[in-house]
Write an enzyme that holds these catalytic residues in place. Structure first.
Site, PDB file in Angstrom:
ATOM      1  CG  HIS A  26      -1.956   0.988   1.312  1.00 53.75           C
ATOM      2  ND1 HIS A  26      -1.700   2.306   1.647  1.00 53.75           N
ATOM      3  CD2 HIS A  26      -3.296   0.910   1.089  1.00 53.75           C
ATOM      4  CE1 HIS A  26      -2.843   2.986   1.646  1.00 53.75           C
ATOM      5  NE2 HIS A  26      -3.830   2.160   1.302  1.00 53.75           N
ATOM      6  CG  ASP A  33       0.378  -2.143   6.039  1.00 54.13           C
ATOM      7  OD1 ASP A  33      -0.569  -2.216   6.849  1.00 54.13           O
ATOM      8  OD2 ASP A  33       0.279  -1.575   4.932  1.00 54.13           O
ATOM      9  CD  GLN A  84      -6.776  -4.743   3.823  1.00 55.20           C
ATOM     10  OE1 GLN A  84      -7.736  -5.496   3.936  1.00 55.20           O
ATOM     11  NE2 GLN A  84      -6.915  -3.439   3.675  1.00 55.20           N
ATOM     12  CE  LYS A  90      -7.383  -0.294   6.071  1.00 59.74           C
ATOM     13  NZ  LYS A  90      -8.303  -0.012   4.967  1.00 59.74           N
ATOM     14  CB  CYS A  96      -3.594   3.271  -1.725  1.00 63.79           C
ATOM     15  SG  CYS A  96      -4.705   4.660  -1.476  1.00 63.79           S
TER      16      CYS A  96
END
Length: 405
Positions: free
Chosen positions: A121, A198, A201, A224, A363
């Protein structure tokens, strides 16, 4: 065929049912919020509202206690060894920027190297680019292979004594592939470098255990994870927790201020949390984790795994529909295009039918360049989705294909 027993917990989904079928397939962008989270935040504003860490009166003390309990809830959720390792931020983006602006100036010198991948991302690309330019660092790219996967042998070729950091997504927000976090972390640590994951997700789809992963930093956003926007988390391993300098200055992060110089700072986590925090958001995030724990992450993951299999099987019945990435080891998202039709057109048609998906570059422009697509459609799933949602979604895709030819 199976239903979601949790759909009724989400007011937005239920409100739309009164006027038209509403199917929400955009959870990778932001997940819907259950009523329990909304009510927890409302209770704070209605009955408990006060700032934290500053007052001796009961409301302030109560708010402080509840916020720090939420910090412990997050720590338990990711299996941190201490709540001190949990830093509250505005979201994943700020968490990554915090690491970029504290770790890199402290532990690198000109000529050192950062490794990122071409599936990241933009939030896990741009901060490293900005600091690399400022500090004279080199960025190396761990590229996906022909199957759009990351090969550990390719990572090994990039590692050197100049490597100082690997920044890697847990799960791709476009392909849904689960990356080999633990193995990659072991390899990077062998050359003395750090690893940032990261988890934007990953956090909602798998049980995260930062100790088992071995990563040095893990970042994610509340919205999220069925929580509110404007709040996120940065986990920092003990190796770096009290070695990183503050990034932002202000109230709450200081120990003692004197003029003209000589200010000293709090220990972690407060040294990284300048100013008044998003208290309601933090409490909402804690309640979202309580909600997930009540259901069980293993139960949620099993539900979503079955849903992903069913969705891909049904989508493959649509003529001229292209699905990107491998179906094995994929969770959360399915990206696709329908023939030569522009993704925005498909998204607009679906919106008219009461179905929310995401279209665009997500993104992740470097990844889409690898796919040789300027934009793609993305359907992403949450615990409130079921096979009925998929059936309606696929039937509408069939209808769009018939209309557009």
């Amino acid at each position: 065929m199976f239903d979601s027993p949790w759909r009724d917990d989400f007011p937005t989904l239920n409100n739309h049912q009164q006027t038209s079928p509403f199917i929400y397939l955009d959870s990778a962008a932001t997940a819907q919020t259950p009523l329990a989270v909304i009510e927890r935040m409302q209770r704070f504003y209605t009955h408990e509202y006060a700032t934290v860490h500053r007052g001796v009166h009961r409301l302030s003390a109560h708010a402080t206690q509840n916020m720090e309990q939420a910090r412990q809830t997050v720590a338990n959720f990711v299996n941190a060894t201490s709540s001190d390792q949990i830093i509250f931020t505005k979201g994943t983006t700020e968490a990554i920027n915090l690491v970029a602006n504290t770790y890199l100036p402290t532990f690198t010198q000109a000529g050192d190297e950062i490794i990122i991948t071409d599936m990241e991302h933009h939030s896990n690309i741009v901060p490293w680019q900005m600091l690399a330019e400022k500090l004279g660092l080199t960025i190396k790219v761990w590229q996906m292979n022909a199957e759009y996967r990351l090969d550990l042998d390719d990572l090994q070729k990039l590692l050197s004594k100049k490597t100082k950091l690997l920044a890697l997504t847990h799960i791709s927000n476009v392909l849904g592939c689960i990356n080999p976090i633990k193995a990659a972390t072991t390899m990077v640590h062998q050359v003395g470098a750090a690893v940032l994951i990261d988890g934007a997700q990953g956090i909602a789809h798998q049980q995260v255990d930062v100790q088992d992963m071995g990563c040095d930093f893990y970042a994610f956003s509340g919205h999220k994870l069925y929580g509110p926007t404007g709040v996120g988390v940065l986990y920092i391993a003990n190796t770096y927790l009290n070695k990183l300098p503050p990034w932002e200055g202000g109230g709450a992060m200081i120990e003692y201020v004197q003029l003209p110089m000589g200010t000293t700072y709090q220990t972690a986590p407060w040294r990284f949390e300048a100013g008044t925090p998003n208290i309601a958001g933090i409490l909402g995030l804690g309640e979202a984790i309580n909600y997930i724990n009540h259901i069980g992450m293993d139960i949620i993951a099993d539900h979503e795994d079955k849903l992903m299999v069913y969705a891909e099987e049904q989508m493959q019945t649509v003529n001229s529909l292209s699905i990107y990435g491998a179906s094995v080891n994929r969770v959360g998202v399915i990206s696709f295009n329908l023939g030569n039709h522009h993704a925005f057109d498909i998204g607009s048609f679906l919106d008219n039918y009461g179905i929310a998906i995401r279209t665009g570059h997500h993104c992740a422009m470097p990844l889409l360049q690898r796919l040789q697509q300027p934009v793609v459609c993305r359907a992403s799933f949450g615990l409130y989705n079921d096979t009925h949602d998929i059936d309606v979604f696929v039937e509408r895709l069939q209808r769009i294909k018939h209309l557009l030819g």
